[in-house]
Motif scaffolding. Structure first.
Motif, mmCIF file in Angstrom:
data_model
loop_
_atom_site.group_PDB
_atom_site.id
_atom_site.type_symbol
_atom_site.label_atom_id
_atom_site.label_comp_id
_atom_site.label_asym_id
_atom_site.label_seq_id
_atom_site.Cartn_x
_atom_site.Cartn_y
_atom_site.Cartn_z
ATOM 1 N N GLY A 1 43.731 34.408 40.294
ATOM 2 C CA GLY A 1 42.505 35.009 39.783
ATOM 3 C C GLY A 1 42.346 34.805 38.290
ATOM 4 O O GLY A 1 41.248 34.499 37.802
ATOM 5 N N ILE A 2 43.449 34.967 37.544
ATOM 6 C CA ILE A 2 43.411 34.755 36.090
ATOM 7 C C ILE A 2 43.026 33.304 35.783
ATOM 8 O O ILE A 2 42.190 33.035 34.906
ATOM 9 C CB ILE A 2 44.776 35.108 35.464
ATOM 10 N N GLN A 3 43.627 32.348 36.520
ATOM 11 C CA GLN A 3 43.316 30.933 36.313
ATOM 12 C C GLN A 3 41.843 30.637 36.585
ATOM 13 O O GLN A 3 41.166 29.975 35.788
ATOM 14 C CB GLN A 3 44.183 30.061 37.221
ATOM 15 N N VAL A 4 41.366 31.098 37.716
ATOM 16 C CA VAL A 4 39.995 30.797 38.109
ATOM 17 C C VAL A 4 38.989 31.434 37.152
ATOM 18 O O VAL A 4 38.020 30.799 36.725
ATOM 19 C CB VAL A 4 39.736 31.249 39.567
ATOM 20 N N ASN A 5 39.233 32.673 36.772
ATOM 21 C CA ASN A 5 38.338 33.344 35.821
ATOM 22 C C ASN A 5 38.318 32.615 34.488
ATOM 23 O O ASN A 5 37.257 32.482 33.859
ATOM 24 C CB ASN A 5 38.761 34.801 35.629
ATOM 25 N N ALA A 6 39.477 32.135 34.039
ATOM 26 C CA ALA A 6 39.540 31.394 32.768
ATOM 27 C C ALA A 6 38.746 30.090 32.848
ATOM 28 O O ALA A 6 38.045 29.717 31.903
ATOM 29 C CB ALA A 6 40.997 31.109 32.412
ATOM 30 N N LEU A 7 38.833 29.393 33.976
ATOM 31 C CA LEU A 7 38.083 28.145 34.143
ATOM 32 C C LEU A 7 36.578 28.398 34.114
ATOM 33 O O LEU A 7 35.818 27.650 33.486
ATOM 34 C CB LEU A 7 38.488 27.474 35.458
ATOM 35 N N PHE A 8 36.144 29.453 34.779
ATOM 36 C CA PHE A 8 34.724 29.792 34.769
ATOM 37 C C PHE A 8 34.267 30.147 33.348
ATOM 38 O O PHE A 8 33.212 29.702 32.894
ATOM 39 C CB PHE A 8 34.439 30.950 35.725
ATOM 40 N N THR A 9 35.075 30.935 32.642
ATOM 41 C CA THR A 9 34.713 31.354 31.287
ATOM 42 C C THR A 9 34.616 30.159 30.337
ATOM 43 O O THR A 9 33.673 30.043 29.549
ATOM 44 C CB THR A 9 35.744 32.364 30.754
ATOM 45 N N GLN A 10 35.595 29.235 30.428
ATOM 46 C CA GLN A 10 35.599 28.053 29.561
ATOM 47 C C GLN A 10 34.369 27.176 29.767
ATOM 48 O O GLN A 10 33.931 26.476 28.855
ATOM 49 C CB GLN A 10 36.865 27.230 29.806
#
Length: 259
Positions: free
Chosen positions: A40-49
């Motif tokens: 979840g942390i990885q996916v959220n970071a990718l969306f934010t970037q």
């Protein structure tokens, strides 16, 4: 927007489409030890970037050849996106007819690639997916999935040589200028790359022969996967490389099943 997730043995590819058009994609490592929170942390970071909002995702579809990672991924999706994903598997509408002894044995990635090839090209096709394993799939013009072959991937072959032969080093997958080489590293590179090209050419030749004996036109040869371009540059048996073939197949299956 929809999120497409292709889980392979080495990498997970995530793609985002909006109004049926490709927007972006990411590649992260497949790791069955990661928890749903870590994914979840990885996916959220990718969306934010990429200035994307996870709340804008309206649907999600997953194809996976790694069963023991699915609990964490599905749990992550429910927490991050508040929805259940479509899982490519038995009972899913695909639009193709799988002529396997046991259709449940066909990997989800092979089915997804075949769906994309059928919908996009509407012709007899050989699909080569250069992944952790390299798969060769025969697809009839009428959408019948005829079967295929599976061989160790290029990296698996290279790693096996390094791991099982004590004096041989690990090498980069690069094509040397000559096949008659003057040192160990380039000799290994020549054997791995040129040998793999020869394997691809022979399997394609035999598959074309068998498909044409069944009454098919000469098949179109379509390649995808991480090392497709490396091999395709050195042989004329591959007609086209489509790096987004799997994502396109997932998108097509999603729209067939979103109800």
């Amino acid at each position: 927007m929809i999120l497409l997730v292709d889980v392979g043995n080495t990498n997970i590819v995530l793609g985002v489409y909006h109004d049926n058009k490709y927007m972006t994609s990411w590649r992260i490592s497949t790791d069955s030890k990661k928890t749903s929170d870590e994914y979840g942390i990885q996916v959220n970071a990718l969306f934010t970037q990429n200035n994307l909002d996870v709340k804008a995702i309206e649907g999600i579809i997953i194809s996976s050849v790694v069963p023991n990672i699915m609990y964490s991924l599905e749990h992550m999706i429910r927490k991050c996106f508040n929805m259940d994903p479509i899982i490519v598997g038995p009972g899913i509408k695909t639009g193709i007819n799988i002529k396997y002894d046991n259709p449940r044995e066909v990997g989800a990635d092979r089915i997804v690639n075949a769906v994309a090839a059928y919908e996009m090209y509407k012709r007899s096709t050989i699909i080569i997916d250069f992944g952790t394993a390299t798969t060769f799939c025969a697809l009839a013009k009428n959408g019948n999935y005829l079967g295929g072959s599976i061989v160790p991937g290029v990296r698996i072959s290279s790693d096996a040589l390094f791991e099982r032969a004590a004096k041989l080093p690990r090498v980069e997958l690069e094509k040397p200028e000559s096949i008659i080489c003057k040192n160990t590293v380039t000799s290994m590179q020549a054997g791995i790359i040129y040998g793999y090209i020869g394997q691809v050419e022979y399997i394609v030749k035999k598959m074309k022969q068998e498909m044409m004996e069944l009454g098919e036109e000469e098949p179109f040869v379509l390649a995808t996967g991480g090392l497709a371009n490396l091999i395709a540059r050195e042989t004329d048996v591959i007609d086209k490389v489509d790096s987004r073939l799997t994502l396109e197949g997932l998108k097509i299956i999603y729209y067939k099943n979103r109800e």
